[in-house]
Scaffold this motif. Structure first.
Motif, PDB file in Angstrom:
ATOM      1  N   TYR A   1     -29.472 -39.999  41.188  1.00 56.79           N
ATOM      2  CA  TYR A   1     -29.792 -39.186  42.359  1.00 56.79           C
ATOM      3  C   TYR A   1     -30.268 -37.817  41.912  1.00 56.79           C
ATOM      4  O   TYR A   1     -29.744 -37.253  40.940  1.00 56.79           O
ATOM      5  CB  TYR A   1     -28.582 -39.048  43.277  1.00 56.79           C
ATOM      6  CG  TYR A   1     -28.115 -40.357  43.873  1.00 56.79           C
ATOM      7  CD1 TYR A   1     -28.734 -40.896  44.993  1.00 56.79           C
ATOM      8  CD2 TYR A   1     -27.045 -41.055  43.310  1.00 56.79           C
ATOM      9  CE1 TYR A   1     -28.311 -42.089  45.546  1.00 56.79           C
ATOM     10  CE2 TYR A   1     -26.608 -42.253  43.848  1.00 56.79           C
ATOM     11  CZ  TYR A   1     -27.250 -42.766  44.961  1.00 56.79           C
ATOM     12  OH  TYR A   1     -26.826 -43.960  45.500  1.00 56.79           O
ATOM     13  N   ALA A   2     -31.221 -37.277  42.630  1.00 55.71           N
ATOM     14  CA  ALA A   2     -31.768 -35.969  42.268  1.00 55.71           C
ATOM     15  C   ALA A   2     -30.720 -34.869  42.370  1.00 55.71           C
ATOM     16  O   ALA A   2     -30.816 -33.851  41.672  1.00 55.71           O
ATOM     17  CB  ALA A   2     -32.963 -35.640  43.156  1.00 55.71           C
ATOM     18  N   ASP A   3     -29.701 -35.060  43.217  1.00 55.48           N
ATOM     19  CA  ASP A   3     -28.709 -34.013  43.468  1.00 55.48           C
ATOM     20  C   ASP A   3     -27.301 -34.416  43.023  1.00 55.48           C
ATOM     21  O   ASP A   3     -26.318 -33.925  43.546  1.00 55.48           O
ATOM     22  CB  ASP A   3     -28.715 -33.620  44.946  1.00 55.48           C
ATOM     23  CG  ASP A   3     -28.583 -34.822  45.863  1.00 55.48           C
ATOM     24  OD1 ASP A   3     -28.500 -35.960  45.360  1.00 55.48           O
ATOM     25  OD2 ASP A   3     -28.570 -34.623  47.092  1.00 55.48           O
TER      26      ASP A   3
ATOM     27  N   ARG B   1     -23.529 -40.077  43.893  1.00 55.20           N
ATOM     28  CA  ARG B   1     -23.185 -40.352  45.289  1.00 55.20           C
ATOM     29  C   ARG B   1     -22.590 -41.747  45.392  1.00 55.20           C
ATOM     30  O   ARG B   1     -22.980 -42.650  44.653  1.00 55.20           O
ATOM     31  CB  ARG B   1     -24.443 -40.324  46.170  1.00 55.20           C
ATOM     32  CG  ARG B   1     -25.120 -38.978  46.263  1.00 55.20           C
ATOM     33  CD  ARG B   1     -24.506 -38.141  47.361  1.00 55.20           C
ATOM     34  NE  ARG B   1     -24.951 -36.760  47.269  1.00 55.20           N
ATOM     35  CZ  ARG B   1     -24.583 -35.804  48.107  1.00 55.20           C
ATOM     36  NH1 ARG B   1     -23.768 -36.075  49.106  1.00 55.20           N
ATOM     37  NH2 ARG B   1     -25.007 -34.574  47.951  1.00 55.20           N
TER      38      ARG B   1
ATOM     39  N   ARG C   1     -26.902 -39.264  53.783  1.00 56.27           N
ATOM     40  CA  ARG C   1     -28.113 -38.807  53.120  1.00 56.27           C
ATOM     41  C   ARG C   1     -29.004 -39.996  52.756  1.00 56.27           C
ATOM     42  O   ARG C   1     -28.516 -41.061  52.373  1.00 56.27           O
ATOM     43  CB  ARG C   1     -27.753 -37.983  51.881  1.00 56.27           C
ATOM     44  CG  ARG C   1     -26.997 -36.710  52.220  1.00 56.27           C
ATOM     45  CD  ARG C   1     -26.434 -36.024  50.993  1.00 56.27           C
ATOM     46  NE  ARG C   1     -27.464 -35.391  50.177  1.00 56.27           N
ATOM     47  CZ  ARG C   1     -27.979 -34.185  50.408  1.00 56.27           C
ATOM     48  NH1 ARG C   1     -27.571 -33.472  51.458  1.00 56.27           N
ATOM     49  NH2 ARG C   1     -28.889 -33.670  49.591  1.00 56.27           N
TER      50      ARG C   1
ATOM     51  N   TYR D   1     -32.215 -41.469  50.464  1.00 56.76           N
ATOM     52  CA  TYR D   1     -32.906 -41.273  49.191  1.00 56.76           C
ATOM     53  C   TYR D   1     -33.992 -42.327  49.016  1.00 56.76           C
ATOM     54  O   TYR D   1     -33.832 -43.481  49.444  1.00 56.76           O
ATOM     55  CB  TYR D   1     -31.920 -41.364  48.027  1.00 56.76           C
ATOM     56  CG  TYR D   1     -30.877 -40.270  48.017  1.00 56.76           C
ATOM     57  CD1 TYR D   1     -31.078 -39.093  47.299  1.00 56.76           C
ATOM     58  CD2 TYR D   1     -29.701 -40.414  48.749  1.00 56.76           C
ATOM     59  CE1 TYR D   1     -30.120 -38.096  47.297  1.00 56.76           C
ATOM     60  CE2 TYR D   1     -28.740 -39.410  48.749  1.00 56.76           C
ATOM     61  CZ  TYR D   1     -28.960 -38.249  48.025  1.00 56.76           C
ATOM     62  OH  TYR D   1     -28.014 -37.252  48.023  1.00 56.76           O
TER      63      TYR D   1
ATOM     64  N   THR E   1     -35.639 -41.475  39.412  1.00 55.26           N
ATOM     65  CA  THR E   1     -34.946 -40.448  40.192  1.00 55.26           C
ATOM     66  C   THR E   1     -35.051 -40.784  41.669  1.00 55.26           C
ATOM     67  O   THR E   1     -36.149 -40.950  42.206  1.00 55.26           O
ATOM     68  CB  THR E   1     -35.553 -39.057  39.951  1.00 55.26           C
ATOM     69  OG1 THR E   1     -35.388 -38.709  38.573  1.00 55.26           O
ATOM     70  CG2 THR E   1     -34.864 -38.010  40.820  1.00 55.26           C
TER      71      THR E   1
ATOM     72  N   PHE F   1     -34.068 -37.113  47.433  1.00 54.95           N
ATOM     73  CA  PHE F   1     -33.474 -36.866  48.752  1.00 54.95           C
ATOM     74  C   PHE F   1     -34.573 -36.644  49.786  1.00 54.95           C
ATOM     75  O   PHE F   1     -35.480 -35.842  49.582  1.00 54.95           O
ATOM     76  CB  PHE F   1     -32.565 -35.637  48.687  1.00 54.95           C
ATOM     77  CG  PHE F   1     -32.059 -35.184  50.030  1.00 54.95           C
ATOM     78  CD1 PHE F   1     -31.220 -35.996  50.784  1.00 54.95           C
ATOM     79  CD2 PHE F   1     -32.421 -33.949  50.540  1.00 54.95           C
ATOM     80  CE1 PHE F   1     -30.754 -35.579  52.022  1.00 54.95           C
ATOM     81  CE2 PHE F   1     -31.956 -33.523  51.773  1.00 54.95           C
ATOM     82  CZ  PHE F   1     -31.119 -34.340  52.511  1.00 54.95           C
TER      83      PHE F   1
END
Length: 301
Positions: free
Chosen positions: A161-163, A166, A191, A193, A206, A209
């Motif tokens: 995940y880019a952030d 999760r 969220r 993705y 990647t 989001f």
């Protein structure tokens, strides 16, 4: 029930021409497809499943190659295999998947992939209760035409995940673009993705989001074979979005109100999928402490 954004009598596969003032420089006509129908049977048909056969159901997909069957995956603690379940709830057999492991398989989808005209199965190893996995994996394989057919190469689509990590239990395959979408399992706002096609099978992708959805604890989802209808499921409800002609998945979901469908509660409702013909959708539950579970089918009215 959530109030729809438009109050139109929707008929299955209705085409409506809307004349939009100011469109295309103040003139012209825009044809908008009203997809699908939100009119599903309030009570499903139920096919009982013998206890002990599939107790940890987590995701399902209607088979494209074996008429009248759904594929069912089970989550962590079960073998690396898929279960082939008839629409009548009978276990037709199991498909062993060599060379891969079941860390925490949470959802699956069936649809197009790299080779034109071929149906693929996508298996999402994305469960992460403690949100600590550096990588997650989506396995992709050509759907076999029988249980005796050898399983071909299994592609490994690894992603981050880019952030940051999760927990997620929902995989969506867009049949129009072949993009993959992950919906996180959050106690607050969910969220969304994206893994754009073509997904790499040699490097770590990647997951970008793309927006938030006002749902919590989403456990599964599905996009119809024609790409015009989207479902997301929580433990307590099923939510439906129409996808208008030309819309992306983001444009259909993010910032759009959903329709809350009538849903009969299950012991621990985990899986959902449209049937391949677009005539309705299936749900399936983990057995948990229940005596048994059923394969449920909600038909378009």
């Amino acid at each position: 029930m959530i109030t729809p954004r438009f109050k139109l009598p929707i008929v299955r596969r209705v085409f409506l021409s809307l004349f939009v003032v100011g469109l295309l420089g103040g003139c012209g006509e825009k044809v908008v497809t009203i997809p699908g129908s939100i009119d599903f049977a309030p009570v499903p048909s139920r096919a009982p499943i013998t206890p002990g056969l599939i107790d940890e159901a987590s995701g399902l997909a209607d088979s494209r190659s074996m008429e009248g069957h759904v594929w069912v995956n089970e989550d962590s603690g079960t073998p690396a295999q898929l279960n082939l379940l008839s629409h009548e709830g009978k276990l037709s057999g199991r498909l062993a998947l060599p060379g891969i492991t079941n860390r925490d398989w949470e959802d699956m989808a069936a649809g197009p992939g790299p080779q034109p005209g071929v149906t693929y199965l996508y298996l999402a190893d994305i469960g992460d209760n403690l949100a600590r996995n550096d990588q997650n994996i989506i396995y992709r394989l050509v759907e076999p035409k029988s249980l005796t057919e050898s399983v071909g190469a299994i592609d490994r689509i690894a992603f981050q995940y880019a952030d940051g990590p999760r927990d997620a239990e929902t995989l969506l395959l867009d049949p129009l673009t072949r993009d993959l979408w992950i919906v996180s399992k959050e106690n607050s706002t969910t969220r969304l993705y994206q893994l754009p096609y073509p997904q790499s099978t040699t490097t770590v992708n990647t997951a970008v989001f793309r927006g938030e959805l006002p749902l919590t604890l989403v456990t599964s989802g599905s996009i119809s074979t024609d790409g015009q209808e989207i479902l997301l499921k929580t433990y307590l409800g099923v939510y439906y979005w129409p996808r208008f002609t030309g819309q992306t998945v983001v444009e259909a979901l993010v910032g759009k109100q959903s329709y809350s469908l009538t849903y009969q509660l299950e012991p621990q409702g985990e899986g959902i999928c449209f049937d391949k013909a677009g005539r309705g959708f299936f749900t399936l539950s983990e057995r948990g402490n229940a005596a048994s579970v059923t394969l449920n089918y909600y038909k378009h009215q």
